[in-house]
Structure formats: structure tokens, C-alpha cells
Scaffold this motif. Sequence first.
Motif, PDB file in Angstrom:
ATOM      1  N   HIS A 147       0.842  -1.209   0.000  1.00 24.51           N
ATOM      2  CA  HIS A 147       0.000   0.000   0.000  1.00 24.51           C
ATOM      3  C   HIS A 147       0.873   1.252   0.000  1.00 24.51           C
ATOM      4  O   HIS A 147       0.676   2.164  -0.803  1.00 24.51           O
ATOM      5  CB  HIS A 147      -0.904  -0.019   1.243  1.00 24.51           C
ATOM      6  N   GLU A 148       1.861   1.275   0.894  1.00 28.00           N
ATOM      7  CA  GLU A 148       2.693   2.482   1.021  1.00 28.00           C
ATOM      8  C   GLU A 148       3.570   2.701  -0.207  1.00 28.00           C
ATOM      9  O   GLU A 148       3.685   3.818  -0.709  1.00 28.00           O
ATOM     10  CB  GLU A 148       3.555   2.411   2.283  1.00 28.00           C
ATOM     11  N   HIS A 151       1.740   4.206  -3.049  1.00 28.95           N
ATOM     12  CA  HIS A 151       1.596   5.671  -2.987  1.00 28.95           C
ATOM     13  C   HIS A 151       2.754   6.343  -3.727  1.00 28.95           C
ATOM     14  O   HIS A 151       2.590   7.381  -4.377  1.00 28.95           O
ATOM     15  CB  HIS A 151       1.563   6.170  -1.551  1.00 28.95           C
ATOM     16  N   TYR A 162      -4.444  14.124  -2.609  1.00 30.10           N
ATOM     17  CA  TYR A 162      -4.871  13.353  -1.444  1.00 30.10           C
ATOM     18  C   TYR A 162      -6.015  14.054  -0.708  1.00 30.10           C
ATOM     19  O   TYR A 162      -5.907  14.442   0.456  1.00 30.10           O
ATOM     20  CB  TYR A 162      -3.684  13.139  -0.499  1.00 30.10           C
ATOM     21  N   GLU A 171      -6.054   6.315  -2.279  1.00 30.04           N
ATOM     22  CA  GLU A 171      -6.100   5.277  -1.249  1.00 30.04           C
ATOM     23  C   GLU A 171      -6.522   3.924  -1.817  1.00 30.04           C
ATOM     24  O   GLU A 171      -5.950   2.882  -1.486  1.00 30.04           O
ATOM     25  CB  GLU A 171      -7.057   5.682  -0.123  1.00 30.04           C
ATOM     26  N   HIS A 234     -10.062   7.314   3.419  1.00 36.60           N
ATOM     27  CA  HIS A 234     -10.014   5.899   3.817  1.00 36.60           C
ATOM     28  C   HIS A 234     -11.399   5.287   3.921  1.00 36.60           C
ATOM     29  O   HIS A 234     -11.549   4.104   4.149  1.00 36.60           O
ATOM     30  CB  HIS A 234      -9.300   5.748   5.162  1.00 36.60           C
TER      31      HIS A 234
HETATM   32 ZN   LIG Z   1      -2.532   5.222   2.196  1.00 37.89          ZN
END
Ligand SMILES: [Zn+2]
Length: 311
Positions: A147-148, A151, A162, A171, A234
Motif C-alpha cells: 500500500h505504502e 503511494h 490526497y 487510497e 479511507h
Molecule cells: Zn494510504
Amino acid sequence: VHHAAAVGQGKGVLNDNKSINTDSYPGGYYLRDITKPMYSQSGGAIETYTAKNKMVSPGTLLTDSDNIWNDPAAVDAHVYAGKVYDYYYTKLGRNSFDDEGGTLKSTVHYRENYGNAGWTGTQMVYGDGDGSDKYAYLSGALDVVAHEITHGVTERTADLVYEGQSGALNESWSDVFGNLIENKSDPEWLCGEDITTPNIPGDALRSMSDPTKYGDPDHMRDYVDTTEDHGGVHTNSGIPNKAFYNFVTTSGVIRDNAAKVWYRALSQYLTSNSKFIDARNATIQAATDLFGAGSTEVNAVTNAWSNVGVG
Ligand SMILES: [Zn+2]
Ligand SMILES: CCCCC[C@H](S)C(=O)N[C@@H](Cc1ccccc1)C(=O)N[C@@H](C)C(=O)O
């Protein structure tokens, strides 16, 4: 300085034994993986640091004298970053987050009681959890690490702002590649299940197959207008997450092809202020490019977004 690839050992956050690619120097070992194509091509590596619970990055590159590593958070951040590099390189032909073999730096033990992980714009950072038993070390889950790093990919491609709908897409694309790279067979398509309440099995932060299970919307009619969390990035990610779930679970669609569609949409069509309708159009265009108009994939992705009330 003389560098030589070595293989160390260590336990991850879930107490699992794993081999670790390290870099030997006279007197010990760096937590640096120099076995990837990016190293021979341009000196790119995978490096893991500790912040020693301060708010610093990258902090101190981890070293060890005997190549037996006993920091589980560091072991998993390092090994999982290698898995994410391998996925993007072999499955999608992308050479690290920047497609230029940029070094992947992870910092663990970031801040105190930090129940989160993040992308700083140049590297990944991982907290130890929030001091209660809600989280284990955040790097202990491959879907979190993927996930990171995703980004970073997003920032170098669509660069989705974002905030609001573009932030929820940002996200969602990270959750999507977190799921694709973790590639478990679990039926619920959970996010962060490996590090959420380590004492309670089966729970997670989000579900992609049923976002409503964790209070997130799975249809445009339930989009949450809020100022919290950059406009609910999120929460509203549940809608594109569900669309991806719909797409991949349509008969005739395989995960590797779904990944190509989502990656092509991100890297060729989405832009910084894209909204959900733009993501629908981008994924339809990407599927058309890759598989042709009227293909199984084009029909599936069109229906996937219609099912969540987009388009
Ligand atoms: Zn994230
Ligand atoms: C600027 C805001 C802080 C950074 C948020 C990071 S990118 C993020 O989204 N972290 C994930 C961690 C994660 C990833 C995959 C699966 C489970 C958990 C996240 O979901 N964070 C939650 C706790 C949040 O920030 O609300």
C-alpha cells in the motif's frame, strides 16, 4: 566501499523465520538488499532504517554483526519491500516506485505510539502501533507495505491529490495493489488483517469485498461528505475498492490481467484531480487498449463500476 551480497536470517512480526538479503562490509552487515536488477543497472537498493521512535527519516541504516536479525519490524519491512519490488518489476515492468530504479528506503519504529504507516514523498515509514493492542508493528503486513510503496508509484504517475474523490482513488489504488501483491486466497479481501488486533483473529481495517462490514460505503449513493481524513479518503475508497473486487471476481477475468488494467489506468490516464467517473473511464480505456472493445475485461470493468453507481 567493498559491497558483497549476503543472506541473513531473522523472524518477522508474526514470528515467522525468513531469509534476508543483506550487504556485507568488513565487520558486519547492512540491512541493504543489492540483489535486484536496479542495483546492477543504476546502484538502486532496498535499505531499511530505524527512527528509534523519533520523528526522523530515514534515520539510522540498520547493521548487524552476525547477520542474524532480531528486529521483526525491520525484517518484515525489508523482506516485504523486496517482494513489492519484484511484483512491479516482473508483472508490470516497472523498475521501483519511480521506474528509474530508485532506492526503496523504509524506516521502522517511526515516532512514538504511531498507529499508522505512510509514504513521505521519498520513502516509507512504519509506526509500532498505537501503544494499545489495536495494531502490531505496521510493517508486519505485506498489504500495508505494498500500500505504502504504491503511494510512491501513484505520486510518480497520476499524482492523485490526497483529498476528496481523487484522494479516495489514491487510497483505493494502494489497497488494490496491496491485495494483488499480498495475493492471499482469503475470501474477504481484507486490508491490514495481519497487523490489526494481533490477539483477535479475522478482523481488519477494511474489506474490499464488503466495505460496509467496516462502515465504509460500497455505492456512490452512500459517498460520505466530510472534512475528516482529507475528505474521507479511507472511507470513500470503499467505492472504487468494491468496483475492483467486482471486476476481478467476474468470471473470465484473471488477477494478472486486472492488475495490468488498473496499472495502465493509473500510469496512462488518471490525473491529479480525477474523480470516480474518470477512474471508470480510465479503466474502461485501459481494458480496451489491452484486450479490445467488447472483450470480457471491458464488459466486466464497465459493469463493475455501474454496480457501485459510477457511470
Ligand atoms: Zn494510504
Ligand atoms: C497523511 C495521512 C497518513 C498516511 C495514511 C497512510 S498512506 C495510510 O493510508 N495508511 C494505511 C495503513 C494500512 C494500509 C493497508 C492496510 C491497513 C492499513 C491506513 O489505512 N491507515 C489508516 C489507519 C488511516 O490513516 O486512517
